[in-house]
Design an enzyme around this catalytic site. Structure first.
Site, PDB file in Angstrom:
ATOM      1  N   HIS A   1     -30.983 -10.695   8.281  1.00  0.00           N
ATOM      2  CA  HIS A   1     -30.167 -11.799   7.760  1.00  0.00           C
ATOM      3  C   HIS A   1     -30.178 -13.028   8.669  1.00  0.00           C
ATOM      4  O   HIS A   1     -29.305 -13.881   8.549  1.00  0.00           O
ATOM      5  CB  HIS A   1     -28.725 -11.345   7.592  1.00  0.00           C
ATOM      6  CG  HIS A   1     -28.543 -10.147   6.716  1.00  0.00           C
ATOM      7  ND1 HIS A   1     -28.930 -10.126   5.401  1.00  0.00           N
ATOM      8  CD2 HIS A   1     -28.027  -8.916   6.975  1.00  0.00           C
ATOM      9  CE1 HIS A   1     -28.638  -8.944   4.880  1.00  0.00           C
ATOM     10  NE2 HIS A   1     -28.098  -8.189   5.818  1.00  0.00           N
TER      11      HIS A   1
ATOM     12  N   HIS B   1     -28.237  -8.311  -0.029  1.00  0.00           N
ATOM     13  CA  HIS B   1     -29.266  -7.265   0.055  1.00  0.00           C
ATOM     14  C   HIS B   1     -29.929  -7.110  -1.311  1.00  0.00           C
ATOM     15  O   HIS B   1     -30.508  -6.077  -1.614  1.00  0.00           O
ATOM     16  CB  HIS B   1     -28.660  -5.926   0.458  1.00  0.00           C
ATOM     17  CG  HIS B   1     -27.821  -6.009   1.680  1.00  0.00           C
ATOM     18  ND1 HIS B   1     -26.471  -6.239   1.617  1.00  0.00           N
ATOM     19  CD2 HIS B   1     -28.136  -5.919   2.987  1.00  0.00           C
ATOM     20  CE1 HIS B   1     -25.992  -6.287   2.855  1.00  0.00           C
ATOM     21  NE2 HIS B   1     -26.972  -6.101   3.699  1.00  0.00           N
TER      22      HIS B   1
END
Lengths: 338, 207
Positions: free
Chosen positions: A58, A220
């Site tokens: 991320h 995700h």
């Protein structure tokens, strides 16, 4: 998909090695190479430490917000996987300096489990922790259940505000309180155009047709609220803005973050930003500060997210205090003023 | 009595057997969850066996800590995290013990169950691994403390099997399977089946 890789299994470790090699203000814990720490800083003495963490994939979240006026350490997991309990414990012992530790991270089951478990062990050692979960993804639960939502790009506002409060020398309880207040006033929604591919498996996180977009996509690749045909940048910007303003605090000025989920170009973000600004103006919402760029990604997922933080005077002041990490810089009052 | 050395070789043998069930568990999990239980079990058991191969733990605490860490770190899914936490609780409970009496395993199972219930947030009847673990514990608690390891293992296994069968008709109410609760009726719970597979392996190794 083509990727720059050596050993897929070593991807996270090699990434961490590169980060500390490039940025001397960050370092790995000598006994745990899944902990990113700040270089020693005398200004931190006796202050509340802030630890964040979660799965890799991320960047700049999570470890990119370890820096002055931000977080003290990050516990790093594998791609999209929680950091280990022992890693969180070790990170806490490394940065605790008498004022306690705030755990500030996104609301995901595995992370909550492991941070809570670490917190309990540390309490037995006399180390005080408080936890604030970031829960800004409006697509994951309805407004009345906002405390169960997932945490996404709103993490960055929470770090900035809690970090400034800690830097000022506030108590653990006070830092946690203002972080919680920031979270309660932060809302994010994402739009996905294409998946990312996991380096370990070579598999995409989801499938989507060339002419479709998904509103409410998670960081995700979690299923959103609505999959439909491609729409123009203007329509996307207006739609996201409207949905978030619905939940914003009436009459409060906002900080705006338009964030690329990885592959989407800065150019596209700025095309969308124009319609976000126009729509906010039309709805009578004043913009205090805008952030456009890659702040919280999902490897090379194509898509973007929009975040609104409803400010009040104290939050606005903390947001604009100086802060610095290799991935984030705030020069302080005057920087980027509108 | 179980010496650390004996427990170590038993865990390695159990891990090998449970890994043999990974495909079945993966298929079950793919039906009701996200299908990552197969990887969790395969890579977790492999990591445990690799760690045990050159382990020199002197106490059961050290040994269980190593097993939990290795399993949880191999593929840190929610199940792996929960089992790692369960082992951490067991470690705190056994501490420095070099020998563990067979009757103590019932208490250790209770400690593990409490850890999973507390962190996982599920309750009995939610159709999770907790139901199967509780089935084993209930059956074990009925046995006299002087029971043989074989009798204890058989009770744990039959309790797990019966509990897993009893929850199969129920809708899942926890974890990702709860997203499609009604559709899970009639499908065995992958987590509960993981404990059944483990209890069977323990029985095979204990006898």
């Amino acid at each position: 998909m083509k990727k720059f890789l050596n050993q897929p299994a070593a991807f996270v470790q090699e990434m961490l090695g590169g980060i500390v090699a490039a940025h001397p203000q960050l370092r790995l814990h000598p006994e745990d190479d899944r902990i990113v720490l700040r270089a020693p800083d005398p200004a931190q003495k006796g202050k509340v430490a802030i630890i964040t963490g979660g799965g890799s994939g991320h960047l700049p979240v999570f470890l990119g917000y370890v820096g002055r006026g931000l977080c003290s350490a990050a516990a790093v997991g594998n791609i999209f996987s929680s950091p280990a309990v022992e890693t969180i414990e070790r990170a806490s012992r490394a940065v605790e300096d008498g004022a306690g530790v705030l755990y500030l991270y996104g609301n995901y089951g595995g992370d909550v489990m492991n941070f809570d478990e670490a917190s309990e062990t540390l309490a037995e050692e006399g180390l005080r922790t408080e936890t604030v979960l970031v829960t800004d993804d409006v697509a994951s639960f309805p407004p009345e259940a906002w405390t169960r939502r997932r945490g996404v790009a709103g993490l960055v506002f929470a770090y900035k505000i809690a970090g400034a409060a800690a830097e000022e020398g506030r108590s653990l309880e006070a830092v946690a309180e203002v972080a919680q207040e920031a979270v309660a006033r932060t809302r994010t929604m994402g739009v996905g155009l294409g998946p990312c591919v996991l380096p370990t498996t070579g598999l995409p996180t989801f499938e989507i047709a060339d002419d479709e977009m998904e509103f409410g996509i998670g960081i995700h690749g979690e299923r959103g609220v609505e999959r439909g045909p491609m729409r123009s940048a203007d329509e996307v910007g207006r739609e996201l803005t409207r949905r978030l303003v619905d939940e914003a605090v009436d009459g409060a000025p906002v900080a705006v973050m338009l964030n690329s989920l990885g592959a989407t170009s800065l150019e596209e973000l700025y095309v969308v930003y124009g319609s976000v600004q126009d729509e906010l103006a039309r709805l009578g919402v004043e913009i205090e500060r805008a952030y456009v760029g890659r702040y919280a990604t999902s490897l090379e997922m194509a898509g973007l997210s929009l975040t609104l933080l409803s400010l009040h005077e104290e939050l606005g002041d903390l947001l604009l205090r100086p802060a610095h990490s290799p991935f984030f810089c705030e020069l302080g009052a005057g920087d980027g003023e509108r | 009595m179980a010496s650390v050395e004996r427990t170590r070789s038993a865990i390695a043998a159990i891990a090998e057997r449970v890994a043999g069930d990974a495909d079945r568990l993966r298929a079950l999990d793919a039906e009701v969850g996200d299908g990552d239980l197969g990887v969790t079990v395969t890579s977790g058991c492999q990591a445990v066996r690799a760690a045990l191969a050159d382990d020199a733990s002197q106490t059961h605490g050290e040994l269980f800590a190593l097993v939990g860490r290795s399993f949880a770190a191999a593929n840190p899914s929610t199940m792996a995290n929960l089992l790692g936490i369960a082992l951490r609780r067991v470690v705190r409970h056994v501490g420095e013990a070099t020998d563990v009496q067979p009757s103590a395993w019932t208490d250790l199972l209770a400690v593990a169950i409490d850890g999973i219930a507390e962190r996982g947030g599920a309750v009995l009847g939610d159709k999770t691994i907790l139901d199967a673990l509780h089935g084993s514990h209930a059956r074990l608690a009925e046995l006299p403390p002087t029971s043989s390891p074989a009798a204890l293992a058989a009770a744990a296994r039959s309790g797990a099997e019966d509990a897993a069968a009893a929850i199969t008709p129920l809708p899942a109410r926890a974890g990702r399977a709860a997203w499609q609760a009604e559709r899970t009726r009639g499908t065995p719970d992958p987590g509960a089946e993981l404990w059944v597979a483990t209890a069977r392996a323990i029985e095979a190794v204990a006898v």
